[in-house]
Design a protein around this motif. Structure first.
Motif, mmCIF file in Angstrom:
data_model
loop_
_atom_site.group_PDB
_atom_site.id
_atom_site.type_symbol
_atom_site.label_atom_id
_atom_site.label_comp_id
_atom_site.label_asym_id
_atom_site.label_seq_id
_atom_site.Cartn_x
_atom_site.Cartn_y
_atom_site.Cartn_z
ATOM 1 N N GLN A 19 0.857 -1.176 0.000
ATOM 2 C CA GLN A 19 0.000 0.000 0.000
ATOM 3 C C GLN A 19 0.893 1.225 0.000
ATOM 4 O O GLN A 19 2.083 1.150 0.287
ATOM 5 C CB GLN A 19 -0.905 0.020 1.237
ATOM 6 C CG GLN A 19 -1.888 -1.140 1.266
ATOM 7 C CD GLN A 19 -2.914 -0.976 2.351
ATOM 8 O OE1 GLN A 19 -3.254 0.138 2.730
ATOM 9 N NE2 GLN A 19 -3.411 -2.075 2.855
ATOM 10 N N CYS A 30 3.764 2.200 10.366
ATOM 11 C CA CYS A 30 3.152 1.174 9.533
ATOM 12 C C CYS A 30 3.312 1.481 8.047
ATOM 13 O O CYS A 30 3.343 2.642 7.639
ATOM 14 C CB CYS A 30 1.667 1.041 9.857
ATOM 15 S SG CYS A 30 1.339 0.615 11.594
ATOM 16 N N GLN A 32 0.945 0.613 6.022
ATOM 17 C CA GLN A 32 -0.402 1.059 5.689
ATOM 18 C C GLN A 32 -0.556 2.550 5.981
ATOM 19 O O GLN A 32 -0.047 3.051 6.978
ATOM 20 C CB GLN A 32 -1.438 0.278 6.501
ATOM 21 C CG GLN A 32 -1.458 -1.208 6.199
ATOM 22 C CD GLN A 32 -0.484 -1.989 7.062
ATOM 23 O OE1 GLN A 32 0.459 -1.430 7.602
ATOM 24 N NE2 GLN A 32 -0.705 -3.284 7.178
ATOM 25 N N GLU A 179 -2.023 -4.069 10.695
ATOM 26 C CA GLU A 179 -3.104 -4.509 9.813
ATOM 27 C C GLU A 179 -4.477 -4.382 10.484
ATOM 28 O O GLU A 179 -5.501 -4.339 9.799
ATOM 29 C CB GLU A 179 -2.880 -5.967 9.411
ATOM 30 C CG GLU A 179 -1.701 -6.168 8.474
ATOM 31 C CD GLU A 179 -1.428 -7.639 8.197
ATOM 32 O OE1 GLU A 179 -2.057 -8.483 8.873
ATOM 33 O OE2 GLU A 179 -0.592 -7.922 7.334
ATOM 34 N N ILE A 182 -7.084 -1.695 9.393
ATOM 35 C CA ILE A 182 -7.649 -1.980 8.075
ATOM 36 C C ILE A 182 -8.625 -3.148 8.149
ATOM 37 O O ILE A 182 -9.664 -3.148 7.475
ATOM 38 C CB ILE A 182 -6.519 -2.272 7.075
ATOM 39 C CG1 ILE A 182 -5.695 -1.013 6.904
ATOM 40 C CG2 ILE A 182 -7.051 -2.806 5.762
ATOM 41 C CD1 ILE A 182 -4.895 -0.848 5.699
#
Length: 200
Positions: A19, A30, A32, A179, A182
């Motif tokens: 990502q 992170c 993300q 994670e 998400i």
């Protein structure tokens, strides 16, 4: 700080999904992208307005929302609960919007707490990375001296190895934690779809 960025990125890149990373926030380790707050309007296509409910319906909404917020309750396990709610209280989209709102608020609160925890954890990692850098600088300085203090160098080398191991282990454990926000967002999207399907 340099050590933190290099080591954290290396540890997370092995397992994190691809990502767009955002390194503009030094407290966010992170891969993300950091999204602090979600909007229910992005998941629920109808206006969610305040409604008056009977005590029985209000209790049923609260019970279903509590189950929605339990991550250990799978979507397959949740489906019959939604069906039972609709059978007892109807499939009015406005009513199911109230269910979604109540579940959304609970899961969003969990998600914000997890993000705050990641930020706190990241600050501790930054502090540890700075200590690692300082240890390396001191070791280099001692080794460049005319009469190196090998006992001190040995002690620093031992501390450096320990700190680096702790740092790497912590960074790798962040993979799952990173994670989680998400996964919660995906759960909310899926629950919105289930409720909308139940509305017909």
């Amino acid at each position: 700080m340099r050590t933190f960025a290099i080591m954290a990125t290396a540890a997370l890149a092995m397992t994190a999904p691809a990502q767009a990373a955002d390194f503009s926030d030094p407290t966010w380790p992170c891969i993300q992208r950091k999204v602090e707050r979600l909007s229910p309007g992005l998941m629920w296509p109808h206006p969610i307005e305040e409604m008056e409910h009977s005590p029985e319906t209000a209790a049923a909404i609260d019970d279903l929302a509590a189950r929605i917020a339990l991550r250990r309750v799978s979507l397959d396990e949740l489906a019959p609960r939604i069906e039972a709610f609709v059978a007892a209280h109807g499939s009015d989209p406005a009513l199911l919007g109230q269910v979604f709102k109540a579940g959304f608020e609970r899961l969003s609160a969990q998600r914000r707490a997890i993000i705050a925890g990641i930020e706190d954890y990241s600050l501790k990692q930054i502090a540890l990375s700075e200590r690692i850098d300082e240890t390396r600088v001191e070791m280099n300085r001692l080794m460049e001296a005319d009469a190196p203090d090998y006992d001190r160098v040995d002690a620093l080398e031992e501390r450096l190895a320990w700190d680096e191991r702790i740092f790497t282990d912590r960074a790798q454990s962040l993979t799952y934690v990173c994670e989680t926000p998400i996964l919660l967002e995906k759960r909310l999207h899926a629950i919105a779809r289930m409720l909308l399907d139940a509305a017909g």
